[in-house]
Design a protein around this motif. Structure first.
Motif, PDB file in Angstrom:
ATOM      1  N   GLY A 116       0.784  -1.226   0.000  1.00 54.70           N
ATOM      2  CA  GLY A 116       0.000   0.000   0.000  1.00 54.70           C
ATOM      3  C   GLY A 116       0.814   1.273   0.000  1.00 54.70           C
ATOM      4  N   ASP A 117       2.143   1.174   0.193  1.00 52.24           N
ATOM      5  CA  ASP A 117       2.982   2.371   0.101  1.00 52.24           C
ATOM      6  C   ASP A 117       2.794   3.039  -1.257  1.00 52.24           C
ATOM      7  OD1 ASP A 117       3.996   1.833   2.592  1.00 52.24           O
ATOM      8  OD2 ASP A 117       6.057   1.445   1.933  1.00 52.24           O
ATOM      9  N   ARG A 118       2.781   4.360  -1.254  1.00 53.51           N
ATOM     10  CA  ARG A 118       2.651   5.109  -2.502  1.00 53.51           C
ATOM     11  C   ARG A 118       3.957   5.826  -2.816  1.00 53.51           C
ATOM     12  NH1 ARG A 118      -3.331   7.528  -3.556  1.00 53.51           N
ATOM     13  NH2 ARG A 118      -4.543   5.734  -2.822  1.00 53.51           N
ATOM     14  N   TRP A 119       4.427   5.611  -4.040  1.00 48.15           N
ATOM     15  CA  TRP A 119       5.684   6.204  -4.489  1.00 48.15           C
ATOM     16  C   TRP A 119       5.417   7.258  -5.555  1.00 48.15           C
ATOM     17  CZ3 TRP A 119       9.737   1.796  -5.638  1.00 48.15           C
ATOM     18  CH2 TRP A 119       9.952   1.047  -4.473  1.00 48.15           C
ATOM     19  N   ARG A 120       6.055   8.402  -5.427  1.00 52.96           N
ATOM     20  CA  ARG A 120       6.040   9.420  -6.470  1.00 52.96           C
ATOM     21  C   ARG A 120       7.338   9.299  -7.258  1.00 52.96           C
ATOM     22  NH1 ARG A 120       2.315  11.921  -9.191  1.00 52.96           N
ATOM     23  NH2 ARG A 120       1.217  12.343  -7.207  1.00 52.96           N
ATOM     24  N   TRP A 121       7.193   8.874  -8.504  1.00 51.35           N
ATOM     25  CA  TRP A 121       8.335   8.696  -9.404  1.00 51.35           C
ATOM     26  C   TRP A 121       8.110   9.620 -10.599  1.00 51.35           C
ATOM     27  CZ3 TRP A 121       9.297   3.634 -12.646  1.00 51.35           C
ATOM     28  CH2 TRP A 121      10.512   3.758 -13.330  1.00 51.35           C
ATOM     29  N   GLU A 182      -1.557   1.962   5.211  1.00 47.83           N
ATOM     30  CA  GLU A 182      -2.176   2.250   6.509  1.00 47.83           C
ATOM     31  C   GLU A 182      -2.050   1.089   7.490  1.00 47.83           C
ATOM     32  OE1 GLU A 182      -6.177   3.527   6.043  1.00 47.83           O
ATOM     33  OE2 GLU A 182      -5.657   5.267   4.809  1.00 47.83           O
ATOM     34  N   GLU A 183      -2.050  -0.134   6.980  1.00 47.54           N
ATOM     35  CA  GLU A 183      -2.014  -1.302   7.866  1.00 47.54           C
ATOM     36  C   GLU A 183      -0.606  -1.595   8.389  1.00 47.54           C
ATOM     37  OE1 GLU A 183      -5.405  -1.198   5.231  1.00 47.54           O
ATOM     38  OE2 GLU A 183      -3.252  -1.248   4.804  1.00 47.54           O
ATOM     39  N   GLY A 184       0.410  -1.032   7.741  1.00 47.42           N
ATOM     40  CA  GLY A 184       1.777  -1.245   8.202  1.00 47.42           C
ATOM     41  C   GLY A 184       2.307  -2.647   8.007  1.00 47.42           C
ATOM     42  N   VAL A 185       1.762  -3.389   7.046  1.00 45.35           N
ATOM     43  CA  VAL A 185       2.207  -4.767   6.784  1.00 45.35           C
ATOM     44  C   VAL A 185       3.307  -4.736   5.731  1.00 45.35           C
ATOM     45  CG1 VAL A 185       1.532  -7.034   5.924  1.00 45.35           C
ATOM     46  CG2 VAL A 185      -0.033  -5.725   7.366  1.00 45.35           C
ATOM     47  N   LEU A 207      -6.007  -7.331   3.194  1.00 44.26           N
ATOM     48  CA  LEU A 207      -5.393  -6.035   2.896  1.00 44.26           C
ATOM     49  C   LEU A 207      -5.993  -5.467   1.611  1.00 44.26           C
ATOM     50  CD1 LEU A 207      -1.644  -6.889   3.613  1.00 44.26           C
ATOM     51  CD2 LEU A 207      -3.102  -5.384   4.972  1.00 44.26           C
ATOM     52  N   PRO A 208      -6.567  -4.282   1.661  1.00 41.14           N
ATOM     53  CA  PRO A 208      -7.304  -3.769   0.490  1.00 41.14           C
ATOM     54  C   PRO A 208      -6.434  -3.475  -0.721  1.00 41.14           C
ATOM     55  CG  PRO A 208      -7.144  -2.092   2.200  1.00 41.14           C
ATOM     56  CD  PRO A 208      -6.655  -3.372   2.813  1.00 41.14           C
ATOM     57  N   THR A 209      -5.136  -3.235  -0.519  1.00 34.91           N
ATOM     58  CA  THR A 209      -4.270  -2.887  -1.643  1.00 34.91           C
ATOM     59  C   THR A 209      -3.409  -4.054  -2.124  1.00 34.91           C
ATOM     60  OG1 THR A 209      -2.649  -2.027  -0.063  1.00 34.91           O
ATOM     61  CG2 THR A 209      -4.183  -0.441  -1.035  1.00 34.91           C
ATOM     62  N   LEU A 210      -3.639  -5.243  -1.586  1.00 35.07           N
ATOM     63  CA  LEU A 210      -2.879  -6.422  -1.995  1.00 35.07           C
ATOM     64  C   LEU A 210      -3.311  -6.879  -3.383  1.00 35.07           C
ATOM     65  CD1 LEU A 210      -0.750  -8.393  -0.737  1.00 35.07           C
ATOM     66  CD2 LEU A 210      -2.684  -9.850  -0.101  1.00 35.07           C
ATOM     67  N   ALA A 211      -2.356  -7.321  -4.190  1.00 36.20           N
ATOM     68  CA  ALA A 211      -2.664  -7.825  -5.532  1.00 36.20           C
ATOM     69  C   ALA A 211      -3.588  -9.041  -5.448  1.00 36.20           C
ATOM     70  CB  ALA A 211      -1.381  -8.202  -6.261  1.00 36.20           C
ATOM     71  N   PRO A 212      -4.552  -9.169  -6.371  1.00 34.57           N
ATOM     72  CA  PRO A 212      -5.543 -10.249  -6.292  1.00 34.57           C
ATOM     73  C   PRO A 212      -4.952 -11.656  -6.267  1.00 34.57           C
ATOM     74  CG  PRO A 212      -6.229  -8.610  -7.896  1.00 34.57           C
ATOM     75  CD  PRO A 212      -4.830  -8.242  -7.479  1.00 34.57           C
ATOM     76  N   GLY A 213      -3.922 -11.912  -7.068  1.00 34.77           N
ATOM     77  CA  GLY A 213      -3.340 -13.247  -7.079  1.00 34.77           C
ATOM     78  C   GLY A 213      -2.733 -13.628  -5.747  1.00 34.77           C
TER      79      GLY A 213
END
Length: 233
Positions: A116-121, A182-185, A207-213
């Motif tokens: 879930g971390d967001r990166w600005r590249w 947000e979950e810190g995992v 985790l809501p932002t985890l990839a489906p697979g």
């Protein structure tokens, strides 16, 4: 999470097109794992690919993912910190891109990077979605299939990112961590759960932002260890 990372350094940006990796009696093995550093100063990043990069096997998988690529695996990042360990394992020097990563970065490993971390590249915004599940093509690349087991068990896997906002991305300089999951995992926590074949992990799968697979794999006992998709053979 052991520490909070606010910025990572780009060591190298790497791309490849699918090509013959190995000729097998059962059929040619085609892969884009042989990533090479880019010399341009800037590239276009879409929701599916970095300019100049493609994936060889984009078959859909149960749960809404793909074997390689797709919106939840658009970019693969790998920490430069692991290269000394890999060089020791293989007894030879290695160049950035060897693990098939698009982004070789310095400043954080799986123990610090969170789902879930967001990166600005550059002008693009990315989000960490899952650990990388090493497939048999990495074993070919490393010259020994058992090496991918070592990579997996030691969590030397790197991580995938989805592209929330496409844009132009530089091939050098910093990547700014704009927000932490947000979950810190951490990626390492998810990878350790993936390594446990016997137990399901519904709390991580939620985790809501985890990839489906990866989400699907964490809910299945006796799962494969290739990131929630069937092992290729």
């Amino acid at each position: 999470m052991d520490g909070v990372t606010t910025e990572l350094e780009i060591v190298s940006v790497n791309v490849a097109q699918p090509k013959l990796l190995l000729k097998w009696p059962a059929g040619d093995v085609i892969s884009a794992i042989d990533k090479q550093p880019v010399h341009a100063h800037e590239l276009e990043l879409t929701t599916l690919n970095l300019e100049g990069d493609r994936q060889a096997d984009t078959r859909p998988t149960p749960g809404g993912g793909q074997v390689h690529g797709g919106p939840h695996q658009a970019v693969y990042a790998y920490p430069m910190e692991h290269y000394s360990r890999l060089e020791g394992l293989l007894s030879r020097p290695l160049c950035p891109g060897f693990m098939g990563e698009n982004l070789t970065v310095r400043g954080a490993t799986e123990d610090e990077v969170c789902i879930g971390d967001r990166w600005r590249w550059g002008s693009a915004l990315l989000q960490v979605s899952a650990p990388r599940g090493p497939c048999y093509k990495l074993g070919i690349r490393m010259g020994r299939q058992p090496m991918r087991t070592v990579v997996r068990e030691e969590a030397l896997v790197g991580w995938y990112l989805r592209v929330l906002q496409p844009g132009r991305v530089p091939t050098g300089g910093p990547i700014r961590v704009e927000a932490h999951g947000e979950e810190g995992v951490t990626v390492a926590e998810v990878q350790r759960a993936m390594n446990d074949r016997a137990n399901a992990y519904p709390e991580l799968a939620a985790l809501p932002t985890l990839a489906p697979g990866t989400r699907r794999a964490l809910m299945i006992r006796e799962r494969d260890l290739s990131g929630g998709v069937p092992e290729e053979d």
